[in-house]
Write a protein that holds these residues in place. Sequence first.
Motif, PDB file in Angstrom:
ATOM      1  N   TYR A 198      -8.117  -1.661  -0.767  1.00  0.00           N
ATOM      2  CA  TYR A 198      -7.609  -1.934  -2.159  1.00  0.00           C
ATOM      3  C   TYR A 198      -7.777  -1.743  -3.353  1.00  0.00           C
ATOM      4  CZ  TYR A 198      -2.461  -4.484  -3.380  1.00  0.00           C
ATOM      5  OH  TYR A 198      -1.074  -4.546  -3.307  1.00  0.00           O
TER       6      TYR A 198
ATOM      7  N   GLY B 265      -4.843   1.493   4.781  1.00  0.00           N
ATOM      8  CA  GLY B 265      -6.894   1.292   4.531  1.00  0.00           C
ATOM      9  C   GLY B 265      -7.790  -0.468   4.796  1.00  0.00           C
TER      10      GLY B 265
ATOM     11  N   GLU C 143      -5.656   4.728  -1.592  1.00  0.00           N
ATOM     12  CA  GLU C 143      -6.554   3.598  -0.411  1.00  0.00           C
ATOM     13  C   GLU C 143      -7.363   5.030   0.914  1.00  0.00           C
ATOM     14  OE1 GLU C 143      -4.358   1.401   1.447  1.00  0.00           O
ATOM     15  OE2 GLU C 143      -4.167   0.148  -0.854  1.00  0.00           O
TER      16      GLU C 143
ATOM     17  N   HIS D  49       0.510  -1.353   0.223  1.00  0.00           N
ATOM     18  CA  HIS D  49      -0.276   0.128  -0.212  1.00  0.00           C
ATOM     19  C   HIS D  49       0.796   1.129   0.336  1.00  0.00           C
ATOM     20  CE1 HIS D  49      -3.524  -2.770   0.872  1.00  0.00           C
ATOM     21  NE2 HIS D  49      -2.785  -2.660   2.129  1.00  0.00           N
TER      22      HIS D  49
END
Length: 419
Positions: free
Chosen positions: A395, A344, A315, A217
């Motif tokens: 995601y 997230g 996110e 991420h």
Amino acid sequence: MVTSTSNSLAGRTIAEIRKDFPILERTVHGNKPFIFLDSAASSQKPIPVLEAMDHYYRYSHANVHRGVYEVSEEATAALEKARVKIARFIHARQSKQVIFTRNTTEGINLVAYSWGSANIQAGDLIILTEMEHHSNLVPWQLLAQRTGARLEFVPVTDDGQLRLDIYTQLLEQQPKLVAFTQMSNVLGTINPAKAMIAQAHAAGAVVLLDAAQSAPHLPLDVQELDADFVCFSAHKMLGPTGIGILYGKKALLEAMPPFMGGGDMIRTVKLHESTWNDLPWKFEAGTPAIAEAIGFGAAVDYLNALGMDTVRQHEQEITTYALEALQAVPGVTIYGPEASLRGGVISFNVQDVHPHDLATILDQEVGVAVRAGHHCAQPLMDRYDLAATARASFYIYTVKEEVDILVQGLQKAQQIFHF
């Protein structure tokens, strides 16, 4: 199918990106669209990853590092190309610093057994935190039991952040090792890893960073962070299950004894003694997960095409929207920091509804998949006096409409339990 064309990633709409994930087209419990909000546990896989693995099995399958025939050499080249891709993704100096493991858990255990057994002695201090996943707790507990080392923990505040003042005090005790997560799998908290690593090094400690949640991420630069060891898994970042990596500084890896013995990790073998292969193969005993490595490389290609800064921005938008939507539902308690300080991931509870009941209702009534339980972080649950929470995680394929349906599901659960 739930889609959204209002947002985009790298010039592609989210609706276009979602078409790369076949599972998002299915329905559950009759004709309900499948809404997947459990990416923190394991992400879905795009078509390029599936195709890369299928191509290997159809046309290039052979064992690696052993054959001199064409197909074996192709398989070896594909495996090592994937290693190079991953090394570049995390900005490692050399691909030999990337060790293939089964997952984050194995990477941490590798360090605990190999580096830990050679360097940790009775009375040595290991610093961890209260927010760690069991995979970054149990290996160090076992090491402490074997060696007589002691464990100390950085506490977590009520709003889900580390007590960095306590961390500073613990560092004054000159720990041998500091191990912590860059991003909590329960609270979503993004820890100030670079500053914490610099502090630990100033105190003379070696640092292991659990990047299982952050690598999928956030942009990850191991040289900028200066971590000694970094572990993460493919399956949380669009890749297949059964493979992850351990990154380590070259000098540390070269000094460490092998983790497992067998084929491919040796240079010479005699009846009573052996010598070891070079990095990275010294730590990769036996036939590796070849197809999975190739899929991992394809996942990295996919994320690179989107851009990790863009992934993070998307996110943040979804998480901000979800926090506001959940906070507007009466009876919902959210754990962890504000949106700007978290990834997230949102853990929450609904008053008078057990998380397992809630997850079942969300699945059956509105087709929403969330995780419920202690999330392999029982000490953190104890910190908040909780048995479990529900957890929604997002995601690149998550859209705001899916958050809206999650909220509808929570309201449905409240109706069922007469809230």
